[in-house]
Design a protein around this motif. Structure first.
Motif, PDB file in Angstrom:
ATOM      1  N   GLU A 146       1.080  -0.996  -0.260  1.00  0.00           N
ATOM      2  CA  GLU A 146       0.134   0.018   0.330  1.00  0.00           C
ATOM      3  C   GLU A 146       1.279   1.229  -0.194  1.00  0.00           C
ATOM      4  OE1 GLU A 146      -3.371   1.963   2.306  1.00  0.00           O
ATOM      5  OE2 GLU A 146      -2.551   0.372   3.095  1.00  0.00           O
ATOM      6  N   TYR A 147       1.925   1.561   0.709  1.00  0.00           N
ATOM      7  CA  TYR A 147       2.703   2.592   0.904  1.00  0.00           C
ATOM      8  C   TYR A 147       3.246   2.524  -0.715  1.00  0.00           C
ATOM      9  CZ  TYR A 147       6.936   5.061   1.935  1.00  0.00           C
ATOM     10  OH  TYR A 147       7.809   5.999   1.946  1.00  0.00           O
ATOM     11  N   PHE A 148       3.999   1.717  -0.931  1.00  0.00           N
ATOM     12  CA  PHE A 148       4.595   2.169  -2.236  1.00  0.00           C
ATOM     13  C   PHE A 148       4.015   2.302  -3.408  1.00  0.00           C
ATOM     14  CE2 PHE A 148       7.324  -0.094  -5.994  1.00  0.00           C
ATOM     15  CZ  PHE A 148       8.446   1.256  -5.973  1.00  0.00           C
ATOM     16  N   VAL A 149       2.958   1.754  -3.274  1.00  0.00           N
ATOM     17  CA  VAL A 149       1.918   2.216  -4.703  1.00  0.00           C
ATOM     18  C   VAL A 149       1.278   3.262  -3.906  1.00  0.00           C
ATOM     19  CG1 VAL A 149      -0.467   2.309  -5.402  1.00  0.00           C
ATOM     20  CG2 VAL A 149       0.373   0.104  -4.832  1.00  0.00           C
ATOM     21  N   ARG A 150       1.221   4.467  -2.998  1.00  0.00           N
ATOM     22  CA  ARG A 150       0.989   5.870  -2.585  1.00  0.00           C
ATOM     23  C   ARG A 150       1.871   6.622  -3.581  1.00  0.00           C
ATOM     24  NH1 ARG A 150      -2.374   6.728   3.107  1.00  0.00           N
ATOM     25  NH2 ARG A 150      -4.018   5.296   2.639  1.00  0.00           N
ATOM     26  N   TYR A 151       3.267   5.404  -2.918  1.00  0.00           N
ATOM     27  CA  TYR A 151       4.304   6.620  -3.223  1.00  0.00           C
ATOM     28  C   TYR A 151       4.755   6.974  -4.692  1.00  0.00           C
ATOM     29  CZ  TYR A 151       8.897   8.967  -3.471  1.00  0.00           C
ATOM     30  OH  TYR A 151       9.877   9.559  -3.586  1.00  0.00           O
ATOM     31  N   LEU A 152       4.315   5.839  -5.640  1.00  0.00           N
ATOM     32  CA  LEU A 152       4.972   5.815  -7.440  1.00  0.00           C
ATOM     33  C   LEU A 152       3.272   7.028  -7.685  1.00  0.00           C
ATOM     34  CD1 LEU A 152       5.232   2.096  -7.627  1.00  0.00           C
ATOM     35  CD2 LEU A 152       6.926   3.591  -7.387  1.00  0.00           C
ATOM     36  N   LYS A 153       2.609   6.892  -6.719  1.00  0.00           N
ATOM     37  CA  LYS A 153       1.363   7.553  -7.733  1.00  0.00           C
ATOM     38  C   LYS A 153       1.813   9.531  -7.490  1.00  0.00           C
ATOM     39  CE  LYS A 153      -2.532   4.828  -7.680  1.00  0.00           C
ATOM     40  NZ  LYS A 153      -3.433   4.059  -7.276  1.00  0.00           N
ATOM     41  N   LEU A 154       2.092   9.021  -6.500  1.00  0.00           N
ATOM     42  CA  LEU A 154       3.331  10.518  -5.821  1.00  0.00           C
ATOM     43  C   LEU A 154       4.149  10.395  -6.944  1.00  0.00           C
ATOM     44  CD1 LEU A 154       2.824  12.875  -4.037  1.00  0.00           C
ATOM     45  CD2 LEU A 154       4.603  11.457  -2.221  1.00  0.00           C
ATOM     46  N   LEU A 155       4.591   9.998  -7.086  1.00  0.00           N
ATOM     47  CA  LEU A 155       6.149  10.490  -7.941  1.00  0.00           C
ATOM     48  C   LEU A 155       5.831  10.786  -8.320  1.00  0.00           C
ATOM     49  CD1 LEU A 155       8.895  10.443  -7.438  1.00  0.00           C
ATOM     50  CD2 LEU A 155       8.954   8.105  -9.267  1.00  0.00           C
ATOM     51  N   HIS A 156       4.778  10.277  -9.372  1.00  0.00           N
ATOM     52  CA  HIS A 156       4.206  10.659 -10.682  1.00  0.00           C
ATOM     53  C   HIS A 156       4.135  12.147 -10.924  1.00  0.00           C
ATOM     54  CE1 HIS A 156       3.441   6.261 -11.617  1.00  0.00           C
ATOM     55  NE2 HIS A 156       4.875   6.332 -11.754  1.00  0.00           N
ATOM     56  N   THR A 193      -0.318  -6.571 -12.462  1.00  0.00           N
ATOM     57  CA  THR A 193      -0.887  -6.047 -13.173  1.00  0.00           C
ATOM     58  C   THR A 193      -0.826  -4.586 -12.647  1.00  0.00           C
ATOM     59  OG1 THR A 193      -1.903  -7.844 -14.618  1.00  0.00           O
ATOM     60  CG2 THR A 193      -1.471  -5.549 -15.693  1.00  0.00           C
ATOM     61  N   ALA A 194      -1.223  -3.834 -12.276  1.00  0.00           N
ATOM     62  CA  ALA A 194      -1.217  -2.658 -11.410  1.00  0.00           C
ATOM     63  C   ALA A 194      -0.270  -1.846 -11.107  1.00  0.00           C
ATOM     64  CB  ALA A 194      -2.690  -2.297 -10.512  1.00  0.00           C
ATOM     65  N   LEU A 195       0.751  -2.725 -10.145  1.00  0.00           N
ATOM     66  CA  LEU A 195       2.191  -2.341 -10.117  1.00  0.00           C
ATOM     67  C   LEU A 195       3.327  -1.991 -10.738  1.00  0.00           C
ATOM     68  CD1 LEU A 195       3.900  -1.897  -7.561  1.00  0.00           C
ATOM     69  CD2 LEU A 195       4.329  -4.173  -7.033  1.00  0.00           C
ATOM     70  N   LEU A 196       2.964  -2.894 -12.099  1.00  0.00           N
ATOM     71  CA  LEU A 196       4.087  -2.892 -13.439  1.00  0.00           C
ATOM     72  C   LEU A 196       3.458  -2.070 -13.528  1.00  0.00           C
ATOM     73  CD1 LEU A 196       4.332  -6.805 -14.176  1.00  0.00           C
ATOM     74  CD2 LEU A 196       5.560  -5.163 -12.796  1.00  0.00           C
ATOM     75  N   LYS A 197       2.556  -1.675 -14.390  1.00  0.00           N
ATOM     76  CA  LYS A 197       2.080  -0.462 -14.847  1.00  0.00           C
ATOM     77  C   LYS A 197       2.362   1.164 -13.971  1.00  0.00           C
ATOM     78  CE  LYS A 197      -2.045   2.027 -16.541  1.00  0.00           C
ATOM     79  NZ  LYS A 197      -3.619   2.280 -16.967  1.00  0.00           N
ATOM     80  N   LEU A 198       2.613   0.659 -12.829  1.00  0.00           N
ATOM     81  CA  LEU A 198       2.582   2.295 -12.438  1.00  0.00           C
ATOM     82  C   LEU A 198       4.561   2.739 -12.220  1.00  0.00           C
ATOM     83  CD1 LEU A 198       1.240   2.489  -8.349  1.00  0.00           C
ATOM     84  CD2 LEU A 198       0.969   4.243 -10.820  1.00  0.00           C
TER      85      LEU A 198
END
Length: 750
Positions: free
Chosen positions: A513-523, A730-735
């Motif tokens: 959960e933390y990593f997904v949130r951070y990748l979205k913020l990084l974009h 799939t969603a994580l790879l997309k990010l």
């Protein structure tokens, strides 16, 4: 007396094996009836025991009847041993009744014997009398046996005896000397309910809590209003408190995982100040630590998570009452901090010895109690996150954050300085939680929640662009900038993608959960990320200069592969506003032109020219289902999708990520290339001529971060192709792919 012991020993061996008993039920009841009728250990007059068991627990060709009269004058030690063995046999028999592995005929025989024992009017009374026995082992075994009996009755839908209910209500309401054993027994019953795998778990617990709901609230109010008048009273209160905190945790866990609604489950949230006041009590530091850890579990909704066999049941759906209660606890914590909670909390570690006794003359261990530091830090940052979710004003949130984070950082500063000065306030998180992955990621996620909430409020007010420098200064000054926190985390794991893979596969932390949130913020915040990476590089080089200038002779005597100096940020602990603003602003050309990349000198374990060390495989068993989506940021959903499976799956994963061929692929060296916006200050130049004025630094932080992401993406793809990933990535790879695209665009804007 010896014959009685031998007969009981034979019976114990048969029950332990789950063998079917052949004799009449009444014979076994005579053997198992407690030998003590009072707390002093006085023996009963006589009992009759018929044995058909041989020395090895096998049936003899012809039954041998043993009529044994217990002598009126016998050694108490002999009577004690017989009683302990009787209680042990009863406990094992109850375990066999509740076990699915016991054969049906044997199970029914054991159940009949237990039911006959319960029909005895004084059986449970004898067990309760043993609570006051001076022999602690005897009183403990009596409590365990009584708890198992209560659960057996609940499971078999047998009405609990009035004597037991009256005993609990009397001692909890009057706060007597027996209250500790009463609490312990009630706790043991609840643990048995949790550990059982039967489908009627909720109904059993409902039946149990209905009997004691009111009395638990009475005891809560009584315990936390105690006065410390003498040392003996303090000892009694501390014992009661420790026992009750465990019971209270179980009550809260029942609310999280089971659909139940009792007042005793909410009592902590209705009156949280009572528990927080324990920090001000004149008690030992370990008691206060126990309270802080307990509150942390309650706020994170992780209470009782280690009590279930197999996978824990799903968390109950969110409800309005649950949110209100959580907010009430968070408000109480912040109010206590405002009143000086951290100034009262002792974190000085004492040497631990068996039994809690400190050896005379033994020196006190160095350093603080890191368990307390971690629990208190996470408790505060999580309380702020919850508080801000229900706060509408950005100005109000900013004031709250500055006040409470200043209090926390001031509290942490003297305990972190012995391991090196803390130049960047954002480094506090990685330094405090370096030894506790799950709490570190919870704290990082909470701090990101605070950051995102404030960012949304600023954006809504259209003031973020107008106050960029003030905003940047605030995030660093108060130690919650998400980019700094993530980069310090990556540095701690050596930019090793296999460690991130381990975190993603394991269900023991909230890293997904933390990593997904951070990748979205990084974009959305790439410019800020790259700016901070450049300052990480500049700071490391400056530290390298200072170290080589001060201890040149020492450095010359060391090999080039020793661990590098600790990287720090460019902001002082109590730096002025201009320093904090400049940290997040664009780097000056003069500073960044000093950053050069070298693959021949000043090599460190984190240099890209060397393969990343393989992380230890702390992976959990998991299945090969691919029906989940990583985009979901619900921690409960993320954890529920990572369910255990067979040992074979573990072997396949280890083979996929641990063999020499795949390990070479994961650690394949990339050619050094600039990563980030293409400007004059990009750290892309290579200087191979060593001069006294040149500064040699390793590959830039942004490059190592992107290389780590690229290796992680490749490892996940390989596992997915072999159907070895525990959920659909799939969603994580997309990010991760989008991150790579953004990086390439920043390098080649045209």
């Amino acid at each position: 007396m010896r014959d009685v012991f031998e007969v009981l020993e034979q019976l114990y061996k048969k029950v332990l094996l789950g063998a079917t008993l052949e004799n009449d039920n009444q014979d076994y009841v005579f053997c198992l009836s407690p030998a003590f009728s009072d707390g002093a250990g006085s023996p009963v007059t006589s009992s009759k025991c018929t044995s058909t068991l041989g020395a090895q627990g096998k049936r003899q060709p012809s039954p041998v009847s043993l009529s044994i009269s217990v002598a009126p004058v016998c050694l108490k030690s002999d009577a004690r041993d017989i009683t302990l063995l009787q209680l042990t046999v009863i406990k094992v028999m109850l375990t066999r009744v509740l076990s699915a592995e016991t054969e049906f005929p044997a199970k029914e025989k054991y159940r009949e014997i237990i039911q006959v024992l319960l029909l005895s009017s004084d059986f449970e009374s004898k067990l309760m009398c043993m609570f006051q026995n001076a022999d602690k082992l005897l009183s403990h075994m009596a409590a365990k046996c009584l708890a198992s009996l209560q659960y057996f009755q609940l499971r078999d839908k047998i009405t609990l005896s009035n004597s037991w209910i009256a005993f609990c209500q009397k001692n909890l309401s009057e706060y007597s000397d027996k209250v500790v054993y009463c609490l312990w027994t009630l706790t043991a019953v609840m643990k048995e309910i949790y550990k059982d795998t039967c489908s009627q778990k909720t109904e059993i617990l409902k039946q149990f809590l209905t009997l004691f709901d009111t009395i638990f609230e009475v005891f809560y109010n009584s315990l936390f209003s105690q006065h410390f008048e003498n040392p003996q009273e303090t000892y009694k209160i501390v014992n009661s408190l420790i026992c009750f905190l465990e019971l209270l945790e179980l009550l809260i866990a029942s609310r999280i995982h089971l659909d139940l609604h009792f007042t005793c489950q909410r009592i902590l949230f209705l009156k949280p100040a009572c528990v927080l006041d324990v920090v001000t009590w004149p008690v030992e530091a370990f008691v206060k630590r126990r309270v802080i850890v307990f509150l942390k579990k309650c706020l994170l909704w992780t209470a009782g998570e280690d009590l279930f066999r197999g996978a824990a049941p799903a968390v109950a759906p969110p409800s309005r009452h649950l949110d209100v209660d959580t907010l009430a606890l968070a408000d109480a914590v912040l109010q206590a901090v405002d009143l000086g909670l951290l100034r009262t909390l002792s974190v000085h570690r004492k040497p631990a010895c068996f039994g809690g006794e400190v050896q005379p003359g033994r020196e006190q261990g160095p350093g603080p109690d890191h368990v307390t530091l971690r629990a208190a830090s996470l408790l505060i940052i999580k309380s702020l996150e919850i508080k801000f979710q229900n706060c509408a004003s950005a100005k109000e949130m900013k004031v709250h954050l500055q006040r409470f984070m200043s209090e926390l950082l001031t509290f942490l500063k003297p305990h972190l300085e012995p391991s090196g000065p803390l130049h960047n306030p954002c480094e506090w998180l990685s330094r405090v939680f370096i030894e506790q992955d799950d709490d570190m990621l919870e704290a990082a996620k909470a701090s990101m929640g605070v950051y995102l909430k404030l960012a949304r409020e600023y954006e809504a007010a259209e003031s973020l662009t107008q106050e960029t420098e003030v905003w940047n200064h605030h995030t660093h000054e108060n130690g919650y900038n998400p980019h700094c926190i993530f980069l310090f985390f990556l540095k701690n794991v050596g930019f090793d993608s296999t460690v991130l893979l381990d975190f993603l596969i394991s269900s023991e932390t909230c890293f997904l959960e933390y990593f997904v949130r951070y990748l979205k913020l990084l974009h959305r915040d790439w410019a800020m990320f790259f700016s901070i990476c450049r300052y990480f590089d500049v700071t490391e080089c400056n530290d390298s200069i200072n170290i080589r200038g001060g201890i040149t002779s020492l450095v010359q005597g060391r090999s080039s592969h020793h661990t590098e100096s600790r990287p720090v940020a460019a902001v002082a602990w109590h730096g002025n506003a201009h320093a904090c603003v400049s940290w997040a602003s664009d780097a000056s050309s003069e500073s960044l032109n000093q950053v050069v990349v070298s693959q021949e000198s000043h090599a460190t374990p984190q240099t890209s020219s060397q393969p990343s060390p393989q992380a230890p495989h702390g992976l959990v068993d998991y299945d090969t289902s691919d029906d989940s989506e990583v985009e979901s940021t619900d921690p409960c959903l993320a954890k529920s999708k990572q369910t255990p499976l067979h040992q074979e799956a573990m072997k396949k994963v280890r083979s996929a990520v641990g063999t020499s061929r795949h390990q070479r692929e994961l650690s394949l060296e990339l050619q050094p290339r600039p990563v980030g916006p293409k400007d004059s200050s990009t750290p892309s130049s290579v200087d191979r001529e060593m001069t006294p004025n040149s500064i040699v630094c390793e590959v830039g932080t942004s490059h190592r971060t992107m290389k780590c992401f690229e290796e992680l993406q490749g490892a996940i793809s390989r596992l997915q192709n072999k159907n070895l990933f525990p959920y659909n990535p799939t969603a994580l790879l997309k990010l991760l792919k989008q991150t790579e695209i953004i990086c390439n665009k920043s390098m080649n804007p045209l």
